[in-house]
Design an enzyme around this catalytic site. Sequence first.
Site, mmCIF file in Angstrom:
data_model
loop_
_atom_site.group_PDB
_atom_site.id
_atom_site.type_symbol
_atom_site.label_atom_id
_atom_site.label_comp_id
_atom_site.label_asym_id
_atom_site.label_seq_id
_atom_site.Cartn_x
_atom_site.Cartn_y
_atom_site.Cartn_z
ATOM 1 N N ASN A 7 25.980 57.552 77.869
ATOM 2 C CA ASN A 7 26.961 56.788 77.095
ATOM 3 C C ASN A 7 27.576 57.721 76.043
ATOM 4 O OD1 ASN A 7 28.032 55.288 74.880
ATOM 5 N ND2 ASN A 7 27.147 53.450 75.761
ATOM 6 N N HIS A 10 29.572 57.746 71.143
ATOM 7 C CA HIS A 10 29.403 58.372 69.822
ATOM 8 C C HIS A 10 30.228 59.641 69.657
ATOM 9 C CE1 HIS A 10 26.563 55.389 68.645
ATOM 10 N NE2 HIS A 10 25.931 55.553 69.792
ATOM 11 N N HIS A 43 31.917 52.067 76.242
ATOM 12 C CA HIS A 43 32.092 50.668 75.826
ATOM 13 C C HIS A 43 33.451 50.554 75.139
ATOM 14 C CE1 HIS A 43 30.222 47.002 73.497
ATOM 15 N NE2 HIS A 43 31.372 46.720 74.047
ATOM 16 N N ARG A 45 35.451 48.537 73.036
ATOM 17 C CA ARG A 45 35.260 47.370 72.174
ATOM 18 C C ARG A 45 36.603 46.754 71.786
ATOM 19 N NH1 ARG A 45 30.977 45.926 69.050
ATOM 20 N NH2 ARG A 45 29.012 46.856 69.686
ATOM 21 N N ARG A 49 36.663 50.684 67.952
ATOM 22 C CA ARG A 49 36.082 51.525 66.901
ATOM 23 C C ARG A 49 35.702 52.917 67.413
ATOM 24 N NH1 ARG A 49 30.269 48.636 65.946
ATOM 25 N NH2 ARG A 49 31.578 46.809 65.726
ATOM 26 N N GLU A 70 31.557 49.343 79.945
ATOM 27 C CA GLU A 70 30.927 48.211 79.246
ATOM 28 C C GLU A 70 32.021 47.461 78.511
ATOM 29 O OE1 GLU A 70 28.093 49.583 76.445
ATOM 30 O OE2 GLU A 70 26.762 50.394 77.940
ATOM 31 N N THR A 101 25.491 47.018 70.180
ATOM 32 C CA THR A 101 25.131 45.786 70.882
ATOM 33 C C THR A 101 23.702 45.400 70.508
ATOM 34 O OG1 THR A 101 26.456 46.710 72.663
ATOM 35 C CG2 THR A 101 25.252 44.700 73.151
ATOM 36 N N GLU A 153 21.271 44.977 83.694
ATOM 37 C CA GLU A 153 20.759 46.035 82.825
ATOM 38 C C GLU A 153 19.867 45.351 81.808
ATOM 39 O OE1 GLU A 153 23.631 48.690 81.012
ATOM 40 O OE2 GLU A 153 22.170 49.310 79.497
ATOM 41 N N HIS A 193 19.347 50.902 76.046
ATOM 42 C CA HIS A 193 19.530 50.619 74.616
ATOM 43 C C HIS A 193 18.320 51.075 73.820
ATOM 44 C CE1 HIS A 193 21.185 49.117 70.958
ATOM 45 N NE2 HIS A 193 22.312 48.922 71.617
HETATM 46 N N1 PXP Z 1 23.435 49.871 77.411
HETATM 47 C C1 PXP Z 1 24.278 49.034 76.760
HETATM 48 C C2 PXP Z 1 24.683 47.766 77.417
HETATM 49 C C3 PXP Z 1 24.782 49.371 75.483
HETATM 50 O O1 PXP Z 1 25.614 48.535 74.857
HETATM 51 C C4 PXP Z 1 24.405 50.605 74.913
HETATM 52 C C5 PXP Z 1 24.973 51.002 73.585
HETATM 53 O O2 PXP Z 1 26.336 51.130 73.652
HETATM 54 C C6 PXP Z 1 23.550 51.447 75.631
HETATM 55 C C7 PXP Z 1 23.048 51.041 76.865
HETATM 56 C C8 PXP Z 1 23.104 52.759 75.102
HETATM 57 O O3 PXP Z 1 22.317 52.563 73.973
HETATM 58 P P1 PXP Z 1 21.857 53.810 73.102
HETATM 59 O O4 PXP Z 1 23.108 54.401 72.502
HETATM 60 O O5 PXP Z 1 20.947 53.216 72.082
HETATM 61 O O6 PXP Z 1 21.196 54.783 74.017
#
Ligand code: PXP
Length: 244
Positions: A7, A10, A43, A45, A49, A70, A101, A153, A193
């Site tokens: 992901n 960031h 993601h 949003r 952001r 996402e 999330t 997931e 997550h």
């Molecule tokens: N899965 C989903 C559905 C998420 O919303 C996120 C965060 O955007 C992640 C996985 C990844 O989470 P993390 O950044 O804590 O690894």
Amino acid sequence: MIRLHVNIDHIATIRNQRGTRYPEPVIAAGLCELAGAHGITVHLREDRRHILDRDVEILRQTVQTTLNLEMAATAEMLAIAARIKPDIVTLVPEKREEKTTEGGLAIGSAPVKKSLKAAVKKLHDHGIPVSLFIDPEISDVRAAEAIGADQIELHTGDYCNAAPGPPRDKELARLEAAAEEADACGLILAAGHGLDYVNVQGMLHLPGLKELNIGHAIISRAVLTGLDEAVREMLGLLMDVEEA
Ligand code: PXP
């Protein structure tokens, strides 16, 4: 092997903080793929952001593995997905005030179930498989199957936040039970997550686990592992001036 989707939200967060052209999420995605990642997750949003529409558009043209979008199940996002056609959409709950999330979809509620069912159908009509981000509850797994999801997931946040020992074992048992139910329902199993370099191995044995989505820990690690080289490169530029 369990598939790793990175992901890269960031990367976009850092870029957007200054409105610069760097760091470019599209380059980050390419580097993740070169390192062997099996997929890229972003993601989009409602408040934009981090990931922007243009990021998703360019990623659709450049990602060579799997692009996992996402998004919330809103009319706006469904129209974007139908146009961009990611390889898979993961439907997630979204609150403006949250930092990230915070939990799975409230799939037990009848109105949520109804709107998710309509969203899954719309995405399927456009040939897009759908994953639902849910809490590790057997009833939620069954609801995901009834809604017509291809994949779930499991939200691993509670497992990651639980203290090692009995609290974490309890969360692991919830994940295990949900994973078994997903297998029984014929759902593809992903999880994610809060997973990091310390807690990830404790949950890799989940039955039928096919994919992990990991962001914050990998990008955070990259900041530190890349810092040495970044400082040296800047010093190199300073030395060039001294010598000129
Ligand atoms: N899965 C989903 C559905 C998420 O919303 C996120 C965060 O955007 C992640 C996985 C990844 O989470 P993390 O950044 O804590 O690894």
